[in-house]
Design a protein around this motif. Structure first.
Motif, PDB file in Angstrom:
ATOM      1  N   TYR A 126       0.830  -1.201   0.000  1.00 28.13           N
ATOM      2  CA  TYR A 126       0.000   0.000   0.000  1.00 28.13           C
ATOM      3  C   TYR A 126       0.871   1.260   0.000  1.00 28.13           C
ATOM      4  CZ  TYR A 126      -3.956  -3.042   1.237  1.00 28.13           C
ATOM      5  OH  TYR A 126      -4.928  -4.013   1.230  1.00 28.13           O
ATOM      6  N   LEU A 127       1.965   1.207   0.755  1.00 28.82           N
ATOM      7  CA  LEU A 127       2.796   2.401   0.912  1.00 28.82           C
ATOM      8  C   LEU A 127       3.466   2.810  -0.390  1.00 28.82           C
ATOM      9  CD1 LEU A 127       4.475   1.697   4.376  1.00 28.82           C
ATOM     10  CD2 LEU A 127       2.429   3.051   3.870  1.00 28.82           C
ATOM     11  N   VAL A 128       3.844   1.827  -1.236  1.00 26.78           N
ATOM     12  CA  VAL A 128       4.518   2.195  -2.489  1.00 26.78           C
ATOM     13  C   VAL A 128       3.569   2.953  -3.414  1.00 26.78           C
ATOM     14  CG1 VAL A 128       6.148   0.277  -2.369  1.00 26.78           C
ATOM     15  CG2 VAL A 128       3.969  -0.022  -3.576  1.00 26.78           C
ATOM     16  N   ARG A 129       2.262   2.878  -3.159  1.00 28.52           N
ATOM     17  CA  ARG A 129       1.306   3.630  -3.972  1.00 28.52           C
ATOM     18  C   ARG A 129       1.373   5.126  -3.691  1.00 28.52           C
ATOM     19  NH1 ARG A 129       1.327  -1.485  -5.113  1.00 28.52           N
ATOM     20  NH2 ARG A 129      -0.300  -2.226  -6.502  1.00 28.52           N
ATOM     21  N   PHE A 130       2.110   5.504  -2.669  1.00 28.91           N
ATOM     22  CA  PHE A 130       2.291   6.924  -2.353  1.00 28.91           C
ATOM     23  C   PHE A 130       3.465   7.532  -3.114  1.00 28.91           C
ATOM     24  CE2 PHE A 130      -0.256   5.579   1.208  1.00 28.91           C
ATOM     25  CZ  PHE A 130      -0.984   6.696   1.574  1.00 28.91           C
ATOM     26  N   ARG A 131       4.023   6.819  -4.089  1.00 32.55           N
ATOM     27  CA  ARG A 131       5.238   7.293  -4.747  1.00 32.55           C
ATOM     28  C   ARG A 131       5.041   8.601  -5.497  1.00 32.55           C
ATOM     29  NH1 ARG A 131       3.594   2.599  -7.239  1.00 32.55           N
ATOM     30  NH2 ARG A 131       2.783   2.761  -9.364  1.00 32.55           N
ATOM     31  N   GLU A 132       3.790   8.935  -5.850  1.00 41.96           N
ATOM     32  CA  GLU A 132       3.558  10.156  -6.613  1.00 41.96           C
ATOM     33  C   GLU A 132       3.265  11.372  -5.733  1.00 41.96           C
ATOM     34  OE1 GLU A 132       0.523   9.423  -9.449  1.00 41.96           O
ATOM     35  OE2 GLU A 132       1.614   7.821 -10.489  1.00 41.96           O
ATOM     36  N   VAL A 133       3.191  11.170  -4.420  1.00 41.97           N
ATOM     37  CA  VAL A 133       2.909  12.301  -3.539  1.00 41.97           C
ATOM     38  C   VAL A 133       4.208  13.001  -3.173  1.00 41.97           C
ATOM     39  CG1 VAL A 133       0.891  11.114  -2.618  1.00 41.97           C
ATOM     40  CG2 VAL A 133       3.065  10.969  -1.399  1.00 41.97           C
ATOM     41  N   LYS A 134       4.074  14.179  -2.591  1.00 47.85           N
ATOM     42  CA  LYS A 134       5.246  14.968  -2.243  1.00 47.85           C
ATOM     43  C   LYS A 134       6.026  14.320  -1.114  1.00 47.85           C
ATOM     44  CE  LYS A 134       3.191  19.401  -3.567  1.00 47.85           C
ATOM     45  NZ  LYS A 134       2.779  20.754  -3.092  1.00 47.85           N
ATOM     46  N   CYS A 135       7.332  14.631  -1.087  1.00 46.60           N
ATOM     47  CA  CYS A 135       8.159  14.163   0.011  1.00 46.60           C
ATOM     48  C   CYS A 135       7.677  14.793   1.313  1.00 46.60           C
ATOM     49  CB  CYS A 135       9.623  14.536  -0.222  1.00 46.60           C
ATOM     50  SG  CYS A 135      10.395  13.612  -1.571  1.00 46.60           S
ATOM     51  N   GLY A 136       7.924  14.105   2.380  1.00 44.59           N
ATOM     52  CA  GLY A 136       7.523  14.622   3.676  1.00 44.59           C
ATOM     53  C   GLY A 136       6.947  13.522   4.540  1.00 44.59           C
ATOM     54  N   THR A 137       6.427  13.929   5.670  1.00 42.97           N
ATOM     55  CA  THR A 137       5.843  12.969   6.602  1.00 42.97           C
ATOM     56  C   THR A 137       4.343  12.891   6.392  1.00 42.97           C
ATOM     57  OG1 THR A 137       7.553  13.433   8.250  1.00 42.97           O
ATOM     58  CG2 THR A 137       5.532  12.390   9.033  1.00 42.97           C
TER      59      THR A 137
END
Length: 449
Positions: free
Chosen positions: A339-350
């Motif tokens: 699931y977490l790798v699906r966040f690859r297109e979001v901005k860096c950060g927490t």
């Protein structure tokens, strides 16, 4: 402009799932940009004081309820207008929905009933019929449970504190069925048919009737043509309507599409779009967006009150306001990292991420196994991914914090209902949702977004 083609359209009946190449391939990132229609900030006549609790001089206090808890979607709703005198006191065409009717295994679970309710609403608005919700008043095993306003249980009956009594049961304990859907109609043939009679009529829907999924009854007492559906059969009924819903080849089919949109509260320009859209997926996306904007399913005031308290107790407000992302992880077998790798297109950060799951203890162990970075954050265990992504997690609370209660009481079932509704709100309102849309909860989340 036509809406984007969906990766999975929840309104399709069971079995109409998207092609699958494995569990992990069913994870679909969803963000707010997938809204088909812009919404208007308007609270759809949510009156916390308009309860159906009676008996005596005192009623529960529903003051102080935030209006955004009146629906799963929030305050971004617009109810269709309804002419109270439009049916002249008659109800010629009725779609009678029995949400709690199940098979030998018992009544359908709550998320399934809610999904069926939405599908029934889409069918009723398309066919221009009144949708009447009928629960079993004598059912003491409702999956919704008993609100906090009940005091004590004795076997299968309830004792109230003598000042008020809760009238609705079944799904009506949770759902505030709006007048624009019911058109002011009550259960048809009240002098001839009770709940058990309608339930027996619904069984004939599987016996080769002319209308798949629906039993047809002519109610001479109220001069009504009645179609009876249950939470399970309504999908077959909806499926046989789909070719008509997607048809745009004749003036009549275009007129029906326009009327469908108007029944769902569309403005004239939106109804014009609906009547000219091509392709089943795009049409259903647009219809679902209109239906979601109406706020259905609306919540009873005691549900709103108790969900608001639950959210405050478990510090879930940030997700309710759409400021943080969420993950819906129903499958035990799919690793959290997928699931977490699906966040690859979001901005860096927490990213402070809420995880909705039926396996909270296992998810917490998975979180501890993820690579640790500065500040106590976790990251994706894959060097090819952006290591600038950091995560902190809140694993969704459940009654008993992770285990279902054996032999639950009516109050236990109600506590579980409140937790389920709160979690559905998180999935509907979070800034980004990554989840498996193959379940009833996942399909509901997609509908609300």
């Amino acid at each position: 402009m036509a809406p984007p083609s969906p990766s999975y359209t929840y309104s399709h009946p069971p079995g109409w799932s998207a092609r699958r190449t494995g569990l992990a391939s069913r994870l679909v990132p969803i963000s707010a940009v997938l809204f088909v229609l812009s919404t208007i900030a308007f609270v759809g006549n949510f009156d916390p004081g308009a309860s159906r609790l009676l008996f005596g001089t005192r009623t529960p206090d529903f003051g102080g309820i935030d209006g955004s808890y009146g629906t799963l979607r929030g305050e971004d709703v617009r109810e269709p207008e309804w002419d109270h005198d439009g049916n002249g006191g008659s109800c010629p065409d009725v779609l009678l929905f029995l949400p709690g009717a199940g098979n030998a295994g018992g009544p359908p679970d709550l998320a399934f009933q809610l999904r069926a309710y939405v599908v029934a609403s889409l069918a009723a608005t398309y066919t221009d019929t009144a949708l009447v919700l009928l629960d079993d008043a004598n059912d003491s095993t409702s999956v919704v449970g008993c609100p906090d306003d009940t005091v004590q249980e004795y076997g299968s009956s309830f004792r109230f504190n003598g000042h008020y009594k809760i009238l609705p049961g079944g799904l009506s304990t949770l759902v505030r069925h709006p007048a624009w859907l019911s058109r002011g109609c009550g259960p048809p043939c009240p002098g001839k048919y009770g709940y058990g009679d309608w339930l027996r009529q619904s069984y004939s829907a599987s016996g080769g009737t002319d209308i798949p999924g629906a039993a047809s009854v002519l109610c001479e007492e109220s001069a009504s043509n009645v179609l009876v559906v249950t939470s399970e059969s309504v999908f077959a009924y909806f499926r046989q309507l789909l070719p008509e819903m997607a048809d745009r080849t004749s003036g009549e089919s275009i007129r029906r599409a326009h009327g469908w949109a108007v029944n769902l509260g569309a403005a004239e320009d939106e109804a014009a779009i609906m009547s000219t859209l091509q392709g089943e997926d795009d049409i259903m996306d647009y219809a679902e967006a209109l239906a979601a904007r109406t706020g259905i399913p609306m919540l009873q005031p005691w549900i709103s009150r108790d969900v608001q308290s639950f959210v405050a107790e478990h510090h879930m407000e940030s997700w309710m306001s759409g400021n943080k992302p969420a993950i819906y992880k129903p499958e035990y077998q799919v690793p959290l990292a997928e699931y977490l790798v699906r966040f690859r297109e979001v901005k860096c950060g927490t990213h402070h991420t809420y995880v909705a799951t039926q396996h909270p203890f296992a998810v917490r162990d998975e979180v501890l196994s993820l690579p640790s970075i500065r500040g106590g954050r976790r990251t994706v265990p894959d060097k090819r991914r952006k290591r600038c992504l950091g995560f902190t997690f809140k694993v969704g609370p459940t009654p008993g914090d992770g285990g279902r209660v054996r032999n639950p009481t009516c109050r236990d079932r109600y506590d579980e209902t409140i937790a389920t509704v709160a979690e559905l709100m998180v999935l509907a309102r979070s800034s980004i949702l990554v989840g498996d849309l193959s379940t009833s909860e996942g399909r509901l989340a997609r509908f609300f977004r």
